[in-house]
Design a protein around this motif. Structure first.
Motif, mmCIF file in Angstrom:
data_model
loop_
_atom_site.group_PDB
_atom_site.id
_atom_site.type_symbol
_atom_site.label_atom_id
_atom_site.label_comp_id
_atom_site.label_asym_id
_atom_site.label_seq_id
_atom_site.Cartn_x
_atom_site.Cartn_y
_atom_site.Cartn_z
ATOM 1 N N LYS A 88 44.179 -31.774 100.743
ATOM 2 C CA LYS A 88 43.911 -33.081 100.125
ATOM 3 C C LYS A 88 44.124 -33.050 98.618
ATOM 4 O O LYS A 88 44.828 -33.893 98.058
ATOM 5 C CB LYS A 88 42.485 -33.533 100.453
ATOM 6 C CG LYS A 88 42.150 -33.590 101.926
ATOM 7 C CD LYS A 88 40.760 -34.126 102.186
ATOM 8 C CE LYS A 88 39.662 -33.308 101.568
ATOM 9 N NZ LYS A 88 39.582 -31.934 102.117
ATOM 10 N N SER A 89 43.482 -32.088 97.955
ATOM 11 C CA SER A 89 43.575 -32.023 96.490
ATOM 12 C C SER A 89 44.987 -31.689 96.030
ATOM 13 O O SER A 89 45.457 -32.211 95.007
ATOM 14 C CB SER A 89 42.584 -30.989 95.947
ATOM 15 O OG SER A 89 41.256 -31.402 96.200
ATOM 16 N N LEU A 95 50.796 -36.344 93.736
ATOM 17 C CA LEU A 95 50.909 -37.783 93.518
ATOM 18 C C LEU A 95 50.612 -38.147 92.057
ATOM 19 O O LEU A 95 51.206 -39.087 91.514
ATOM 20 C CB LEU A 95 49.943 -38.538 94.432
ATOM 21 C CG LEU A 95 50.187 -38.403 95.943
ATOM 22 C CD1 LEU A 95 49.092 -39.123 96.721
ATOM 23 C CD2 LEU A 95 51.544 -38.954 96.333
ATOM 24 N N SER A 96 49.701 -37.398 91.432
ATOM 25 C CA SER A 96 49.340 -37.651 90.034
ATOM 26 C C SER A 96 50.299 -36.986 89.053
ATOM 27 O O SER A 96 50.132 -37.103 87.847
ATOM 28 C CB SER A 96 47.921 -37.136 89.761
ATOM 29 O OG SER A 96 47.002 -37.715 90.644
ATOM 30 N N LYS A 97 51.272 -36.217 89.596
ATOM 31 C CA LYS A 97 52.270 -35.502 88.787
ATOM 32 C C LYS A 97 51.644 -34.412 87.920
ATOM 33 O O LYS A 97 52.159 -34.060 86.867
ATOM 34 C CB LYS A 97 53.079 -36.488 87.937
ATOM 35 C CG LYS A 97 53.813 -37.513 88.799
ATOM 36 C CD LYS A 97 54.634 -38.485 87.987
ATOM 37 C CE LYS A 97 55.317 -39.500 88.915
ATOM 38 N NZ LYS A 97 56.092 -40.515 88.191
ATOM 39 N N VAL A 98 50.515 -33.880 88.392
ATOM 40 C CA VAL A 98 49.919 -32.700 87.759
ATOM 41 C C VAL A 98 50.731 -31.463 88.129
ATOM 42 O O VAL A 98 50.902 -30.551 87.336
ATOM 43 C CB VAL A 98 48.446 -32.537 88.200
ATOM 44 C CG1 VAL A 98 47.861 -31.218 87.697
ATOM 45 C CG2 VAL A 98 47.616 -33.708 87.701
ATOM 46 N N GLU A 117 39.176 -33.943 88.902
ATOM 47 C CA GLU A 117 38.064 -33.034 88.635
ATOM 48 C C GLU A 117 37.205 -33.663 87.547
ATOM 49 O O GLU A 117 37.665 -34.535 86.816
ATOM 50 C CB GLU A 117 38.575 -31.666 88.162
ATOM 51 C CG GLU A 117 39.404 -30.922 89.204
ATOM 52 C CD GLU A 117 40.002 -29.640 88.652
ATOM 53 O OE1 GLU A 117 39.674 -29.275 87.508
ATOM 54 O OE2 GLU A 117 40.808 -29.025 89.360
ATOM 55 N N VAL A 118 35.951 -33.211 87.454
ATOM 56 C CA VAL A 118 35.061 -33.754 86.427
ATOM 57 C C VAL A 118 35.653 -33.480 85.041
ATOM 58 O O VAL A 118 35.964 -32.346 84.696
ATOM 59 C CB VAL A 118 33.653 -33.129 86.533
ATOM 60 C CG1 VAL A 118 32.771 -33.609 85.390
ATOM 61 C CG2 VAL A 118 33.023 -33.476 87.867
ATOM 62 N N GLU A 195 37.076 -36.109 95.163
ATOM 63 C CA GLU A 195 35.653 -36.049 95.493
ATOM 64 C C GLU A 195 34.689 -36.193 94.317
ATOM 65 O O GLU A 195 33.480 -36.178 94.497
ATOM 66 C CB GLU A 195 35.386 -34.699 96.194
ATOM 67 C CG GLU A 195 34.047 -34.534 96.872
ATOM 68 C CD GLU A 195 33.831 -35.502 98.008
ATOM 69 O OE1 GLU A 195 32.986 -36.392 97.849
ATOM 70 O OE2 GLU A 195 34.504 -35.407 99.017
ATOM 71 N N VAL A 196 35.164 -36.394 93.090
ATOM 72 C CA VAL A 196 34.313 -36.352 91.890
ATOM 73 C C VAL A 196 33.135 -37.309 91.921
ATOM 74 O O VAL A 196 32.120 -37.052 91.278
ATOM 75 C CB VAL A 196 35.136 -36.623 90.602
ATOM 76 C CG1 VAL A 196 36.089 -35.496 90.329
ATOM 77 C CG2 VAL A 196 35.875 -37.943 90.696
ATOM 78 N N LEU A 197 33.221 -38.436 92.640
ATOM 79 C CA LEU A 197 32.109 -39.395 92.631
ATOM 80 C C LEU A 197 30.839 -38.804 93.210
ATOM 81 O O LEU A 197 29.742 -39.296 92.953
ATOM 82 C CB LEU A 197 32.487 -40.666 93.399
ATOM 83 C CG LEU A 197 33.568 -41.548 92.773
ATOM 84 C CD1 LEU A 197 33.699 -42.834 93.548
ATOM 85 C CD2 LEU A 197 33.280 -41.835 91.307
#
Length: 430
Positions: A88-89, A95-98, A117-118, A195-197
């Protein structure tokens, strides 16, 4: 009607070399280059194990993702679920182009804001307010556009008192509050939330989910949401993607996808592990010998809503104990919520003394009380002024409860909540 596709993933695959940073060794890099100049395929794309963290594997290469294909329409909220290590991550980072995919391509229209991530994208030395302007600039917004939103961002985050304090002094909860507020209010076309929330408190999680619903329904913006909280996924998402071992396991309806995921997880349990565990640990006071779940005292491992569920606990008391409490938490595994906790001495008026010896006790959950779903029993043991034990999740007994429709119970599956009691209703004359 033509679909308004805002994000498209085509044949996305991601390969990693275990134990290495980057591609591995110089010889491997030279080998890749030599194949490339001759117009041949990367030789390391033909090898590699599937992404299964529970097995050792035979190759130094592993496919974190393999052949992922999906489309997301404008205004859609796509949930992505799967057990830890499913990919997932990794998918969200691509998708975020990281990071970039090993193979395949991502096509998107519009700005993407990510909370992976936080503290993602925050400079810890800058204040909260300065980070708001920094993040807005990264998203391509002008200073004037950011200034017009900053008051709303600060109020929503609840960090007004600390907005001029460096972010490095924020707690993880405060950081994620501010990061989410920035991502939501600076109006990206695509909002990606990992999952950060879960770091935030219950009040903030409720606000955040409400805000995501608002921006997707009224703002026409797209949300990709990863969570292990099935209740949040169910309330927020309009479509679901289930990943398993780096591949798409299911794509479609949210409720069906959650049931499909939970049932597939249930299939992986050993039959004895689902309904029973045996443990003879050394203890000066107490030995828990056996815990099991049965219906009709048969060997059938299927559980049904219209039958009584029996929780059986066998234990040995080594010496006389004052204040021994044996009980369990019944957990709804879809949401992780505790439905109730029960102890064997709940009806006692005073602390009980338990005499040395062997014991077998049973608790009865009545028929037609629980809804269909996946539930767990987590044993809890207390000895007054000595110790308190809630057994580890690895020893949680799990059972899948199937609904059996009886008379006048045709709509039970659509009811909210965890329980399904048959209440007495009475007519009274006006």
């Amino acid at each position: 009607m033509k679909k308004d596709i805002i994000l498209k993933a085509e044949n996305i695959s991601k390969q990693y070399r275990l134990g290495q940073v980057g591609t591995g060794t110089l010889s491997h890099d030279l080998n890749r280059w030599w194949h490339q100049v001759r117009g041949k395929e990367n030789p390391y794309l033909k090898i590699g194990d599937v992404n299964d963290r529970s097995t050792k594997g035979t190759s130094d290469y592993v496919w974190a993702l393999q052949d992922i294909n999906f489309e997301v329409e404008r205004g859609e909220v796509l949930g992505i679920i799967g057990k830890n290590g499913a990919g997932k991550s990794t998918l969200l980072k691509i998708l975020s182009k990281v990071t970039s995919p090993t193979m395949g391509s991502i096509k998107s229209r519009g700005r993407i804001a990510s909370l992976l991530e936080v503290g993602t994208g925050f400079n810890p030395e800058l204040t909260g307010k300065e980070n708001i302007f920094l993040n807005g600039a990264i998203l391509g917004m002008t200073k004037k556009e950011i200034a017009s939103k900053i008051a709303e961002i600060i109020v929503f985050s609840g960090c007004e008192r600390y907005i001029d304090t460096p972010v490095k002094r924020y707690s993880s909860g405060m950081t994620v509050r501010l990061a989410f507020a920035v991502a939501a209010f600076l109006e990206p076309e695509i909002l990606i939330i990992d999952e950060v929330l879960a770091v935030g408190d219950a009040e903030f999680q409720k606000k955040a989910i409400g805000k995501m619903q608002d921006i997707s329904r009224t703002g026409g913006r797209t949300v990709l949401f990863v969570s292990h909280n099935m209740a949040a996924v169910k309330s927020l998402c309009t479509r679901l993607l289930v990943l398993q071992n780096g591949t798409v396991f299911y794509e479609g309806d949210v409720e069906e996808g959650i049931a499909f995921y939970l049932n597939s997880e249930n299939e992986n349990f050993d039959d004895n592990a689902i309904n029973e565990f045996i443990q003879n640990q050394n203890d000066d006071f107490f030995v828990l010998k056996k815990v099991s779940i049965v219906q009709d005292f048969s060997s059938d491992n299927n559980f049904y809503t219209n039958k009584e569920i029996v929780i059986s606990i066998e234990y040995n008391v080594i010496q006389d104990i004052l204040g021994l409490r044996i009980g369990f938490d019944l957990v709804d595994l879809t949401s992780g919520a505790v439905v109730f906790r029960s102890f064997h001495d709940d009806i006692a008026n005073e602390m009980q003394k338990t005499i040395k010896g062997n014991y077998s006790i049973r608790a009865l959950i009545p028929e037609n009380f629980l809804k269909n779903g996946l539930f767990g029993i987590k044993v809890a043991i207390g000895i007054h002024n000595v110790r308190w034990i809630v057994f580890d999740d690895n020893l949680m007994l799990k059972f899948n409860l199937t609904n059996v429709n009886g008379l006048n119970r045709a709509f039970t599956d659509s009811r909210p909540g965890f329980i399904m009691p048959q209440l007495d209703w009475h007519y009274f004359d006006n």
